[in-house]
Design a protein around this motif. Structure first.
Motif, short mmCIF file in Angstrom:
data_model
loop_
_atom_site.label_atom_id
_atom_site.label_comp_id
_atom_site.label_asym_id
_atom_site.label_seq_id
_atom_site.Cartn_x
_atom_site.Cartn_y
_atom_site.Cartn_z
N SER A 184 43.50 5.95 -11.00
CA SER A 184 44.65 6.52 -10.31
C SER A 184 44.22 7.82 -9.66
O SER A 184 43.63 8.68 -10.32
CB SER A 184 45.78 6.80 -11.32
N ILE A 185 44.50 7.96 -8.38
CA ILE A 185 44.11 9.19 -7.69
C ILE A 185 44.96 10.38 -8.17
O ILE A 185 44.55 11.53 -8.05
CB ILE A 185 44.20 9.00 -6.16
N GLU A 186 46.11 10.09 -8.74
CA GLU A 186 47.02 11.14 -9.21
C GLU A 186 46.48 11.90 -10.42
O GLU A 186 46.48 13.12 -10.45
CB GLU A 186 48.39 10.54 -9.53
N ASP A 187 46.02 11.14 -11.43
CA ASP A 187 45.63 11.80 -12.68
C ASP A 187 44.28 11.34 -13.24
O ASP A 187 43.87 11.78 -14.31
CB ASP A 187 46.71 11.62 -13.73
N ASP A 231 40.33 20.18 -5.99
CA ASP A 231 41.26 20.59 -4.94
C ASP A 231 40.46 21.14 -3.76
O ASP A 231 39.68 22.09 -3.93
CB ASP A 231 42.22 21.64 -5.47
N SER A 265 43.49 8.43 -14.41
CA SER A 265 43.57 7.42 -15.47
C SER A 265 42.93 6.11 -15.01
O SER A 265 43.00 5.74 -13.83
CB SER A 265 45.02 7.20 -15.90
N ASP A 305 46.84 4.40 -3.67
CA ASP A 305 46.78 5.53 -4.59
C ASP A 305 45.64 5.40 -5.60
O ASP A 305 45.70 5.97 -6.68
CB ASP A 305 48.11 5.66 -5.36
N ASN A 306 44.62 4.64 -5.23
CA ASN A 306 43.49 4.37 -6.12
C ASN A 306 42.20 4.91 -5.53
O ASN A 306 42.01 4.91 -4.32
CB ASN A 306 43.33 2.87 -6.35
N LYS A 342 41.02 19.13 -10.43
CA LYS A 342 42.30 18.43 -10.56
C LYS A 342 42.26 17.59 -11.83
O LYS A 342 43.18 17.59 -12.61
CB LYS A 342 42.55 17.55 -9.34
N TRP A 343 41.17 16.84 -12.01
CA TRP A 343 40.94 16.04 -13.20
C TRP A 343 39.49 15.56 -13.20
O TRP A 343 38.81 15.65 -12.18
CB TRP A 343 41.91 14.87 -13.32
N TYR A 376 36.20 14.10 -4.04
CA TYR A 376 35.90 13.22 -5.16
C TYR A 376 34.40 12.90 -5.16
O TYR A 376 33.84 12.53 -4.13
CB TYR A 376 36.71 11.92 -5.04
#
Length: 166
Positions: free
Chosen positions: A126-129, A86, A131, A111-112, A93-94, A74
């Protein structure tokens, strides 16, 4: 902090040349070195051999030090784009767009992912997407990496204030 012992007589193991200057600190994780360059590329280099594994092209110069979490790298760039890449493949990833350059390195809470920008905001994504979960406005650029203790985020800005945010 490390328990490693350094040799009394240092010897160069390898060098790796990018297409422009490096202004950030490299991240070392799982046998890889991740470093950004003012050429706008994030490089993944084998720690043992110094050979390039992959190269990711950002949208502009990279001055923020990359941060590693799970299988992601990141970092932000000078156009204000925050990238999640990745770590195995170098594929995006985003991305997330702030309104000014990002020199702050990222930090993580659950998860942040959190980072500061020259648009005077601390961002929590959000670490996932990628957002936006929330952002906190300050009166100056946020240059440094946010520190996190329990449920408190501590940031400093170019306005001379140290802030603790719950």
């Amino acid at each position: 902090l490390t328990t490693a012992n350094l040799p009394e007589t240092p010897q160069l193991l390898w060098t790796f040349e990018t297409d422009d200057s490096i202004e950030s600190t490299a991240a070392i994780y799982a046998g890889m070195v991740y470093v950004g360059s003012l050429d706008g590329s994030l490089y993944a280099i084998d720690l043992e051999t110094g050979k390039l594994k992959w190269k990711y092209q950002a949208t502009d110069e990279i001055k923020s030090s990359p941060s590693v979490f799970g299988d992601g790298i990141y970092f932000g760039d000078e156009l204000g784009v925050f990238h999640a890449v990745d770590s195995r493949t170098g594929k995006p990833k985003w991305t997330f767009r702030a309104d000014a350059s990002i020199i702050s390195s990222a930090n993580f809470a659950g998860d942040n992912v959190l980072f500061g920008s020259y648009d005077q905001y601390l961002y929590c994504l959000s670490i996932e997407d990628g957002s936006l979960l929330w952002k906190f406005e300050t009166d100056g650029y946020i240059h440094g990496t946010p520190a996190i203790a329990d449920q408190t985020v501590i940031i400093s800005g170019c306005d001379g204030y140290l802030r603790a945010i719950s």
